[in-house]
Write a protein that holds these residues in place. Structure first.
Motif, PDB file in Angstrom:
ATOM      1  N   GLY A  38       1.141  -1.014   3.898  1.00 52.21           N
ATOM      2  CA  GLY A  38       2.388  -1.901   4.256  1.00 52.21           C
ATOM      3  C   GLY A  38       2.664  -1.640   5.783  1.00 52.21           C
ATOM      4  N   ASP A  39       3.804  -2.257   6.227  1.00 57.80           N
ATOM      5  CA  ASP A  39       3.704  -2.112   7.723  1.00 57.80           C
ATOM      6  C   ASP A  39       5.059  -1.225   8.141  1.00 57.80           C
ATOM      7  N   PRO A  40       5.026  -0.146   8.554  1.00 60.20           N
ATOM      8  CA  PRO A  40       5.973   0.848   8.916  1.00 60.20           C
ATOM      9  C   PRO A  40       7.181   0.121   9.771  1.00 60.20           C
ATOM     10  N   ALA A  41       7.060  -0.884  10.436  1.00 62.71           N
ATOM     11  CA  ALA A  41       7.975  -1.267  11.529  1.00 62.71           C
ATOM     12  C   ALA A  41       8.846  -2.023  10.488  1.00 62.71           C
ATOM     13  N   GLN A  42       8.445  -2.427   9.271  1.00 63.05           N
ATOM     14  CA  GLN A  42       9.439  -3.288   8.367  1.00 63.05           C
ATOM     15  C   GLN A  42      10.682  -2.579   8.193  1.00 63.05           C
ATOM     16  N   GLY A  43      10.612  -1.085   7.987  1.00 63.95           N
ATOM     17  CA  GLY A  43      11.619  -0.282   7.627  1.00 63.95           C
ATOM     18  C   GLY A  43      11.889  -0.023   6.201  1.00 63.95           C
ATOM     19  N   ASN A  44      12.812   0.920   6.269  1.00 61.93           N
ATOM     20  CA  ASN A  44      13.286   1.118   4.636  1.00 61.93           C
ATOM     21  C   ASN A  44      11.922   1.510   3.713  1.00 61.93           C
ATOM     22  N   ALA A  45      11.179   2.451   4.312  1.00 60.86           N
ATOM     23  CA  ALA A  45       9.975   2.947   3.672  1.00 60.86           C
ATOM     24  C   ALA A  45      10.301   4.017   2.761  1.00 60.86           C
ATOM     25  N   VAL A  46       9.396   3.942   1.609  1.00 59.95           N
ATOM     26  CA  VAL A  46       9.414   4.844   0.543  1.00 59.95           C
ATOM     27  C   VAL A  46       8.332   5.843   0.831  1.00 59.95           C
ATOM     28  N   VAL A  47       8.688   7.252   1.057  1.00 59.57           N
ATOM     29  CA  VAL A  47       7.678   8.301   1.505  1.00 59.57           C
ATOM     30  C   VAL A  47       7.520   9.188   0.307  1.00 59.57           C
ATOM     31  N   THR A  48       6.256   9.664   0.271  1.00 61.37           N
ATOM     32  CA  THR A  48       5.980  10.689  -0.891  1.00 61.37           C
ATOM     33  C   THR A  48       4.789  11.605  -0.055  1.00 61.37           C
ATOM     34  N   GLY A  49       4.897  12.863  -0.814  1.00 56.57           N
ATOM     35  CA  GLY A  49       3.988  13.935  -0.210  1.00 56.57           C
ATOM     36  C   GLY A  49       4.560  15.198  -0.039  1.00 56.57           C
ATOM     37  N   SER A  50       3.795  16.078   0.617  1.00 55.52           N
ATOM     38  CA  SER A  50       4.274  17.494   0.587  1.00 55.52           C
ATOM     39  C   SER A  50       3.615  18.311   1.897  1.00 55.52           C
ATOM     40  N   HIS A  51       2.851  19.330   1.331  1.00 52.71           N
ATOM     41  CA  HIS A  51       2.095  20.011   2.755  1.00 52.71           C
ATOM     42  C   HIS A  51       0.708  20.548   2.040  1.00 52.71           C
ATOM     43  N   LEU A  52      -0.187  20.963   2.732  1.00 56.15           N
ATOM     44  CA  LEU A  52      -1.412  21.477   2.309  1.00 56.15           C
ATOM     45  C   LEU A  52      -1.555  22.858   2.935  1.00 56.15           C
ATOM     46  N   ASP A  53      -0.561  23.493   3.847  1.00 55.72           N
ATOM     47  CA  ASP A  53      -0.774  24.886   4.252  1.00 55.72           C
ATOM     48  C   ASP A  53      -0.425  25.919   3.065  1.00 55.72           C
ATOM     49  N   SER A  54      -0.606  27.132   3.458  1.00 55.15           N
ATOM     50  CA  SER A  54      -0.408  28.098   2.215  1.00 55.15           C
ATOM     51  C   SER A  54       0.197  29.421   2.808  1.00 55.15           C
ATOM     52  N   VAL A  55       0.894  30.214   2.084  1.00 55.45           N
ATOM     53  CA  VAL A  55       1.357  31.603   2.320  1.00 55.45           C
ATOM     54  C   VAL A  55      -0.040  32.197   2.133  1.00 55.45           C
ATOM     55  N   PRO A  56      -0.062  33.567   2.569  1.00 55.79           N
ATOM     56  CA  PRO A  56      -1.205  34.626   2.637  1.00 55.79           C
ATOM     57  C   PRO A  56      -1.602  34.636   1.025  1.00 55.79           C
ATOM     58  N   ASP A  57      -2.871  34.304   0.858  1.00 59.52           N
ATOM     59  CA  ASP A  57      -3.304  34.099  -0.698  1.00 59.52           C
ATOM     60  C   ASP A  57      -2.327  33.467  -1.668  1.00 59.52           C
ATOM     61  N   GLY A  58      -2.065  32.285  -1.292  1.00 61.00           N
ATOM     62  CA  GLY A  58      -1.335  31.463  -2.044  1.00 61.00           C
ATOM     63  C   GLY A  58      -1.856  30.742  -3.106  1.00 61.00           C
ATOM     64  N   GLY A  59      -1.191  30.116  -4.112  1.00 60.86           N
ATOM     65  CA  GLY A  59      -1.722  29.399  -5.110  1.00 60.86           C
ATOM     66  C   GLY A  59      -2.190  28.139  -4.768  1.00 60.86           C
ATOM     67  N   PRO A  60      -2.922  27.455  -5.651  1.00 65.29           N
ATOM     68  CA  PRO A  60      -3.473  26.057  -5.396  1.00 65.29           C
ATOM     69  C   PRO A  60      -2.422  24.872  -5.412  1.00 65.29           C
ATOM     70  N   PHE A  61      -1.517  25.332  -6.063  1.00 66.76           N
ATOM     71  CA  PHE A  61      -0.356  24.140  -6.278  1.00 66.76           C
ATOM     72  C   PHE A  61       0.643  23.938  -5.121  1.00 66.76           C
ATOM     73  N   ASP A  62       1.028  24.987  -4.830  1.00 71.94           N
ATOM     74  CA  ASP A  62       2.248  24.933  -3.969  1.00 71.94           C
ATOM     75  C   ASP A  62       1.956  23.975  -2.654  1.00 71.94           C
TER      76      ASP A  62
END
Ligand code: HGY
Ligand code: MN
Ligand code: MN
Length: 402
Positions: free
Chosen positions: A57-81
């Protein structure tokens, strides 16, 4: 998706992940995200702060619903965080398409850059910059353990460090951000629930303690003649435990650097990083003041100089009640009466916490049977992860679809 991500930045010795900001492993994670976005026909965008977005959809429409998180890790982090939130976001979109959902609001999936702060010491750099909670000048001063500055690391990874800074226009287009995350405790395991909703994040911060003494020979220097900063450091670690126990808080020295770092040399400098968190600000202040006081008293008696620098701080976050209640309503609808979605507080920091000062944010937690996180042993069962995807799809459908 898990099969693609599995080898990226994996340390074969520990089985944990080393996906640090602006490294080769980070670039591979980013390439994966972009490929996932494009393969679903989403509009891919890299923002000025290195966060990745995939738009339906068009971000300019506004009032977007956003989901997600991050892909980086701590040293020797687990796969899920982190990755669980991003993988689940793509999977939830697939599920909504399978359901034939009709979107009335734009939807975006996001991968926030440098959430863990494993390399440059400050967590949530991507979201802090975007929200204006970290200035470009402050970010430009960040350095990794090898002395490489954040701008140098960005440049080497092909990102323009002069572009970084607040992004209020981007935030103004977002009506709600929902981050799904593996639980980093055992509350859901103990309550017997697969999924929970976050209520609050404890205030937390990182403090650098520099203990300076005098380097000398480990064999020939009489004990009474030593100014050994390692002793002050050790005393401070014990004080941290005592203060945290007294206050019902947590305090951890998990990172240390020693100079000259020789087996047969009394150190000249011991630098230890304190991570401390508590349910409220006053308790956290009391704990950190108590630790610093103990460190100074011991150091004064033994000729050790001490500098304490607060490197980062995140105040208490109370997630927005309206969004939280709406999610609880959506997840309660049409389900078996024995499915409960408890509301939980957490001591872990998240981009959703940073953004909560600017936009309505909420979090969903997926059960972690051991509670272990920031470790290769972090785990969530496939059934629980799938329940997380369904819950996220339900929430997104309830918020963004007809
Ligand atoms: O350290 C934290 O709480 C987070 O996982 N960055
Ligand atoms: Mn983490
Ligand atoms: Mn995380």
């Amino acid at each position: 998706m898990w099969q693609d991500l599995k080898p990226i930045g994996r340390n074969p010795e520990s089985g944990g992940y080393r996906r640090y900001a602006w490294t080769g492993a980070d670039a591979e994670c980013r390439a994966w995200f972009e490929a996932q976005a494009r393969s679903r026909g989403l509009t891919y965008e890299l923002d000025r702060n290195g966060n990745q977005w995939a738009w339906l959809g068009d971000p300019a429409q506004g009032n977007a619903v956003v989901t997600g998180s991050h892909l980086d890790s701590v040293p020797d982090g687990g796969p899920f965080d982190g990755p669980l939130g991003v993988v689940s976001a793509f999977a939830a979109l697939d599920e909504l398409r399978r359901r034939g959902a009709e979107f009335t609001r734009p939807l975006a999936i996001v991968n926030f850059g440098d959430e863990e702060g494993a390399r440059f010491g400050l967590a949530c750099v991507g979201s802090r910059l975007t929200a204006g909670q970290l200035t470009p000048e402050q970010a430009h001063r960040l350095r990794d353990a090898d002395g490489i500055t954040l701008p140098q690391a960005m440049e080497r990874a092909g990102h323009d460090p002069e572009a970084i800074g607040p992004d209020p226009d981007r935030l103004a287009r977002i009506g709600a951000f929902v981050e799904l995350h593996v639980e980093q405790g055992r509350a859901l395991d103990l309550s017997g629930d697969r999924i929970g909703i976050a209520s609050a994040i404890w205030p937390h911060g990182r403090w650098r303690f520099d203990f300076r003494g005098e380097a000398n020979h480990a064999g020939t220097t009489r004990l009474v003649d030593r100014r050994d900063p390692m002793l002050s450091y050790a005393e401070t670690v014990l004080a941290a435990r005592r203060e945290a126990e007294l206050a019902g808080a947590v305090a951890t020295f998990g990172k240390i650097s020693v100079e000259p770092n020789g087996v047969n040399a009394i150190p000249s400098l011991v630098r230890g990083w304190l991570d401390s968190r508590a349910a409220d600000q006053a308790t956290l202040d009391t704990v950190v003041e108590g630790i610093e006081k103990a460190a100074r008293e011991y150091g004064d008696r033994h000729g050790i100089e001490l500098d304490v620098v607060r490197e980062s701080f995140t105040p208490v976050v109370e997630f927005e009640h309206a969004l939280r209640d709406e999610m609880a309503r959506i997840l309660g609808e049409g389900r078996d009466t024995d499915i409960r979605v408890p509301v939980l507080g957490t001591g872990a920091g998240h981009d959703a916490g940073i953004l909560s000062g600017s936009i309505p944010t909420a979090m969903l937690f997926v059960r972690n049977p051991t509670g272990v996180s920031h470790s290769p042993a972090e785990y969530a069962s496939e059934d629980d992860c799938l329940a997380g995807v369904t819950a996220l799809a339900d929430v997104l459908e309830g918020l963004a679809c007809k």
